[in-house]
Design a protein around this motif. Structure first.
Motif, PDB file in Angstrom:
ATOM      1  N   UNK A   6       0.853  -1.181   0.000  1.00 49.08           N
ATOM      2  CA  UNK A   6       0.000   0.000   0.000  1.00 49.08           C
ATOM      3  C   UNK A   6       0.896   1.240   0.000  1.00 49.08           C
ATOM      4  N   UNK A   7       0.326   2.372  -0.412  1.00 45.86           N
ATOM      5  CA  UNK A   7       1.121   3.586  -0.562  1.00 45.86           C
ATOM      6  C   UNK A   7       0.737   4.615   0.493  1.00 45.86           C
ATOM      7  N   UNK A   8       1.710   4.991   1.307  1.00 43.37           N
ATOM      8  CA  UNK A   8       1.509   5.983   2.365  1.00 43.37           C
ATOM      9  C   UNK A   8       1.835   7.368   1.818  1.00 43.37           C
ATOM     10  N   UNK A   9       0.866   8.286   1.929  1.00 43.18           N
ATOM     11  CA  UNK A   9       1.002   9.616   1.344  1.00 43.18           C
ATOM     12  C   UNK A   9       0.843  10.687   2.421  1.00 43.18           C
ATOM     13  N   UNK A  10       1.688  11.725   2.382  1.00 40.62           N
ATOM     14  CA  UNK A  10       1.449  12.901   3.219  1.00 40.62           C
ATOM     15  C   UNK A  10       1.400  14.129   2.324  1.00 40.62           C
ATOM     16  N   UNK A  11       0.583  15.092   2.723  1.00 41.13           N
ATOM     17  CA  UNK A  11       0.545  16.368   2.014  1.00 41.13           C
ATOM     18  C   UNK A  11       0.563  17.467   3.057  1.00 41.13           C
ATOM     19  N   UNK A  12       1.784  17.957   3.342  1.00 38.72           N
ATOM     20  CA  UNK A  12       2.005  18.893   4.430  1.00 38.72           C
ATOM     21  C   UNK A  12       2.649  20.159   3.901  1.00 38.72           C
ATOM     22  N   UNK A  13       2.075  21.305   4.261  1.00 42.94           N
ATOM     23  CA  UNK A  13       2.581  22.589   3.802  1.00 42.94           C
ATOM     24  C   UNK A  13       2.760  22.603   2.293  1.00 42.94           C
ATOM     25  N   UNK A  14       1.793  22.030   1.596  1.00 44.70           N
ATOM     26  CA  UNK A  14       1.818  22.031   0.136  1.00 44.70           C
ATOM     27  C   UNK A  14       2.819  21.081  -0.484  1.00 44.70           C
ATOM     28  N   UNK A  15       3.499  20.300   0.364  1.00 42.33           N
ATOM     29  CA  UNK A  15       4.494  19.369  -0.167  1.00 42.33           C
ATOM     30  C   UNK A  15       3.975  17.946  -0.063  1.00 42.33           C
ATOM     31  N   UNK A  16       3.938  17.263  -1.204  1.00 44.51           N
ATOM     32  CA  UNK A  16       3.417  15.908  -1.232  1.00 44.51           C
ATOM     33  C   UNK A  16       4.564  14.900  -1.294  1.00 44.51           C
ATOM     34  N   UNK A  17       4.539  13.926  -0.394  1.00 47.82           N
ATOM     35  CA  UNK A  17       5.518  12.837  -0.427  1.00 47.82           C
ATOM     36  C   UNK A  17       4.770  11.518  -0.272  1.00 47.82           C
ATOM     37  N   UNK A  18       5.306  10.469  -0.901  1.00 49.90           N
ATOM     38  CA  UNK A  18       4.639   9.177  -0.845  1.00 49.90           C
ATOM     39  C   UNK A  18       5.643   8.051  -1.004  1.00 49.90           C
ATOM     40  N   UNK A  19       5.300   6.893  -0.441  1.00 52.24           N
ATOM     41  CA  UNK A  19       6.166   5.737  -0.579  1.00 52.24           C
ATOM     42  C   UNK A  19       5.386   4.438  -0.391  1.00 52.24           C
ATOM     43  N   UNK A  20       5.925   3.364  -0.982  1.00 53.95           N
ATOM     44  CA  UNK A  20       5.300   2.048  -0.844  1.00 53.95           C
ATOM     45  C   UNK A  20       5.706   1.440   0.494  1.00 53.95           C
TER      46      UNK A  20
END
Length: 212
Positions: free
Chosen positions: A27-41
């Motif tokens: 599954x893919x964990x996503x964060x969107x904090x202060x307009x910055x999007x990061x994600x990883x498996x």
DNA sequence: TCAGCGATTAACT
DNA sequence: GTTAATCGCTGAA
């Protein structure tokens, strides 16, 4: 970029936290904090099975300001500080009042590599960027501020992008760093993707060069 | 009240 | 292999 489907509440309400820990791999964990999007498996997880698990913060029904969020409804983020400096991210599962949780120990970076490098204070990509629970959380920008956050909200969530692993591709081991935790310290509650270098404590990883 | 230690990591020797 | 970083909970004074 592949678009994913945010996991629904029902995913997190499953009774068997050990099975869920296995199901989170891929599954893919996503964060969107202060307009910055990061994600990883998600490549490595550990299950903490509530009040009967001697390695759980909620063992024997323990309930403090720190672990209160473990008793929230499945699909809530439990973030706590370990060794005074590392923020560790857990997924709370099951119904309210049942303190099941899954520690996310490693991810394989997918999106926002530049942001992750910056958050980790690194110049170049290496496997240490997102392997190990403290490193994975830091790369994703996860801090105590996200403790109690709804995983169906807009700051942090988990997606299904159609990645899954067969039983043969998944390795199991006792959990890491809980040697003094009593009767359940040897339970096989750690799951990791067998052939992925994006996991912590992997013997095959030692000396391995980056190959992307 | 306070010493001791942990679901850890990185920088040393 | 060893150690420093130093928050929050536990259990003993």
């Amino acid at each position: 970029m592949t678009t994913g489907r945010k996991l629904p509440r029902s995913f997190y309400l499953h009774d068997d936290v050990v099975e869920l820990a296995r199901a989170l791999l891929g599954k893919v964990l996503v964060t969107e904090l202060e307009g910055k999007r990061t994600a990883g498996i998600i490549t490595e997880t550990e299950a903490y099975a509530g009040i009967n698990d001697s390695a759980s913060h909620a063992y024997q029904g323990r309930r403090t300001a720190r672990n209160e969020v473990m008793y929230a409804i499945g699909g809530t983020a439990y973030v706590y500080i370990n060794y005074g400096l590392h923020h560790l991210f857990n997924v709370v599962t099951n119904r309210e009042e049942i303190p099941h949780a899954i520690l996310i120990r490693s991810i394989e970076p997918l999106e926002g590599l530049d942001v992750m490098l910056e958050r980790r204070g690194k110049q170049t990509l290496s496997y240490t960027l997102t392997t190990g629970p403290g490193s994975a959380a830091r790369a994703l920008g996860i801090t105590k501020e996200l403790n109690g956050a709804d995983l169906l909200g807009h700051l942090i969530w988990i997606e299904d992008r159609g990645i899954s692993f067969s039983t043969r591709q998944i390795a199991t081991s006792p959990r890491i760093g809980i040697d003094s935790c009593g009767k359940d310290r040897l339970k096989p509650y750690r799951f990791l993707v067998k052939d992925s270098p994006w996991v912590s404590r992997s013997p095959q990883k030692l000396g391995q060069k980056m190959r992307l």
